[in-house]
Design an enzyme around this catalytic site. Structure first.
Site, PDB file in Angstrom:
ATOM      1  N   LYS A 111      40.321  39.177  43.611  1.00 63.78           N
ATOM      2  CA  LYS A 111      40.363  39.717  44.975  1.00 63.78           C
ATOM      3  C   LYS A 111      40.406  38.615  46.013  1.00 63.78           C
ATOM      4  O   LYS A 111      40.899  38.818  47.116  1.00 63.78           O
ATOM      5  CB  LYS A 111      39.138  40.612  45.235  1.00 63.78           C
ATOM      6  CG  LYS A 111      39.219  41.969  44.565  1.00 63.78           C
ATOM      7  CD  LYS A 111      38.209  42.912  45.201  1.00 63.78           C
ATOM      8  CE  LYS A 111      38.146  44.242  44.471  1.00 63.78           C
ATOM      9  NZ  LYS A 111      37.059  45.087  44.975  1.00 63.78           N
ATOM     10  N   LYS A 192      46.865  47.162  36.067  1.00 66.38           N
ATOM     11  CA  LYS A 192      46.195  48.466  36.051  1.00 66.38           C
ATOM     12  C   LYS A 192      46.565  49.296  37.285  1.00 66.38           C
ATOM     13  O   LYS A 192      46.851  48.740  38.345  1.00 66.38           O
ATOM     14  CB  LYS A 192      44.680  48.305  35.909  1.00 66.38           C
ATOM     15  CG  LYS A 192      43.997  47.780  37.129  1.00 66.38           C
ATOM     16  CD  LYS A 192      42.475  47.917  37.034  1.00 66.38           C
ATOM     17  CE  LYS A 192      41.872  47.453  38.340  1.00 66.38           C
ATOM     18  NZ  LYS A 192      40.479  47.779  38.535  1.00 66.38           N
ATOM     19  N   LYS A 195      44.118  51.477  43.584  1.00 69.01           N
ATOM     20  CA  LYS A 195      44.269  52.063  44.910  1.00 69.01           C
ATOM     21  C   LYS A 195      45.093  51.153  45.802  1.00 69.01           C
ATOM     22  O   LYS A 195      45.811  51.601  46.660  1.00 69.01           O
ATOM     23  CB  LYS A 195      42.895  52.284  45.533  1.00 69.01           C
ATOM     24  CG  LYS A 195      42.129  53.392  44.846  1.00 69.01           C
ATOM     25  CD  LYS A 195      40.664  53.326  45.227  1.00 69.01           C
ATOM     26  CE  LYS A 195      39.883  54.416  44.527  1.00 69.01           C
ATOM     27  NZ  LYS A 195      38.447  54.145  44.565  1.00 69.01           N
TER      28      LYS A 195
END
Ligand code: AMP
Ligand code: TRP
Length: 329
Positions: A111, A192, A195
Site C-alpha cells: 500500500k 486479487k 475494492k
C-alpha cells in the site's frame, strides 16, 4: 462456545472476493460460535479517503452484511469507532509490537509503494487489527488468505504480551477457507479482486446489476488454450472461474472441473455468470428491504456496540491491570 471475531473495511462496495473469502464463513459461524463482527472504520482512515462519504459507506457496509445473512439475534455486529476500547488497547499493544515486525508486513509495503507520504496509521494498521481481535478474547478469526500475515502478528503480540505480563490475552487462530480464499481480478487474474481494482471490469460488487455481472464474467480474461482444468499457476483465469462457479453452486472444484471438461471457455463463463447472478439475487432483495428502513440498521448497530463494549471493557480492565496502570478509583 468458542468465539469468532472478524472485521471488514467500509471502503468501497463489498465484492465477491470479500464474500467468498470471508463473509460466507461469518454467516456460517453464527450457528456454531459466539460470533462478533465489526465494520472497521478506523482502519479505513489509514489511507486517503473522503470524509464526506465515510459515515454513509460504514452504514452501507453494515447493511450489506445484514443482507448477506448476518443476523443480529445470532451475532454481534457493530462499528469499530463506537467502542473506544479498540484504540486504547492499540496504544498498549504498540508498546509490545516492534517497528521491525511492522516493517515486514507485506500489505504495508504494497500500500505504501509509490506513495509520496504514508501515514503512521497505515504503518500501525496491523496493531489496531490485533487490538480488535484481542479485545474480545477471540479464539478464531475467519479471514481471506491476504490477512494471514496480520493474523500471525496478532498471535505473536498476544504471546509476547502474555510472556511479559502473565497470561492475560487469548491467542487466536486464523480460519482461512480452503477455496474461495483468494478470488482473483477477472481482467488480471494474477492479482486479487479488490475494492481499489486495477479495473472495475475485473471486480463484481455484491450489489451489481445482473447485466453487469454477466458482462464482466463473460468477458473475463482466460488464456489461449482451450482445456478446462483447475491450475491456478498455469491457468489463473480459468482456475478463478472454476472456484467462483464452485462457490456459487456449493459444489467442490473437482466436480465443476469434471462437469465442464471439454466444453470450452464460453460455456464455463456463461455457467459462472448464471450461477453468480442467481446466488446474489436474494442478497440484493434483502438489501433493498433494509435500505427502505435505515433507522432499523442504525438501531441494530447501537445495540451491537453495547454488546461489544460490555465484553471489551472487561478485557481492557484486565490488560490495564496486567501492565501495571494505576486504576481509576
Ligand atoms: P477488505 O476488503 O480488505 O476489508 O477485506 C475484508 C475481508 O475480505 C478480509 O477477510 C479479506 O481477507 C477478504 N478478502 C478481500 N479481498 C479478497 C479476495 N480477492 N479474495 C478473497 N478474500 C478477500
Ligand atoms: N485488515 C482486515 C482486512 O483488510 C480487516 C480487519 C480489521 C480485520 N480488523 C480485523 C479482520 C480483525 C479480522 C479481524 O481485511
Amino acid at each position: 462456545m468458542a468465539r469468532v471475531f472478524s472485521g471488514i473495511q467500509p471502503t468501497g462496495d463489498m465484492h465477491l472476493g470479500n464474500y467468498l473469502g470471508a463473509v460466507r464463513q461469518w454467516v456460517a459461524d453464527q450457528d456454531t460460535h459466539d460470533a462478533i463482527y465489526c465494520v472497521v472504520d478506523l482502519h479505513a482512515i489509514t489511507s486517503p479517503y473522503d470524509p464526506a462519504e465515510l459515515a454513509e459507506q460504514t452504514r452501507r457496509t453494515a447493511t450489506i452484511l445484514l443482507a448477506a445473512g448476518l443476523d443480529p439475534d445470532r451475532c454481534t455486529l457493530f462499528v469499530q469507532s463506537h467502542v473506544p476500547a479498540h484504540t486504547e488497547l492499540t496504544w498498549i499493544l504498540n508498546c509490545v509490537a516492534t517497528v521491525g515486525e511492522l516493517r515486514r508486513m507485506t500489505q504495508f509495503k504494497e500500500k505504501g509503494r509509490g506513495q509520496e507520504s504514508v501515514s503512521a496509521g497505515l504503518f500501525d494498521y496491523p496493531v489496531l487489527m490485533a487490538a480488535d481481535i484481542l479485545a474480545y478474547d477471540t479464539d478464531r478469526v475467519p479471514v481471506g488468505d491476504d490477512q494471514r500475515q496480520h493474523l500471525e502478528l496478532a498471535r505473536d503480540i498476544a504471546l509476547r504480551f502474555n510472556h511479559r505480563f502473565g497470561k492475560t490475552l487469548v491467542v487466536p487462530e486464523a480460519a482461512i477457507p480452503p477455496f474461495g480464499a483468494r478470488v482473483m481480478d477477472l481482467q488480471h487474474p494474477t492479482a486479487k479482486m479488490s475494492k481499489s481494482a486495477n479495473s472495475p471490469q475485473g471486480t463484481i460488487a455484491l450489489l451489481d446489476d445482473p447485466g453487469v455481472i454477466t458482462k464482466r464474467l463473460t468477458s473475463a480474461v482466460t488464456d489461449s488454450e482451450s482445456d478446462i482444468r483447475f491450475d491456478p499457476e498455469q491457468k489463473p483465469g480459468v482456475a478463478n472461474l472454476l472456484q467462483i462457479l464452485a462457490a456459487a453452486t456449493g459444489k467442490a472444484i473437482p466436480d465443476v472441473e469434471r462437469d465442464h471438461a471439454g466444453k470450452g471457455y464460453g460455456a464455463l463463463k456463461a455457467a459462472t455468470a448464471e450461477a453468480v447472478v442467481e446466488f446474489l439475487r436474494p442478497l440484493r432483495a434483502r438489501y433493498e428491504e433494509l435500505e427502505a428502513d435505515p433507522g432499523r440498521v442504525t438501531a441494530l448497530l447501537t445495540l451491537g456496540a453495547d454488546k461489544a463494549e460490555a465484553i471489551a471493557t472487561k478485557v481492557i480492565t484486565r490488560v490495564r491491570d496486567a501492565v501495571g496502570l494505576l486504576p481509576r478509583a
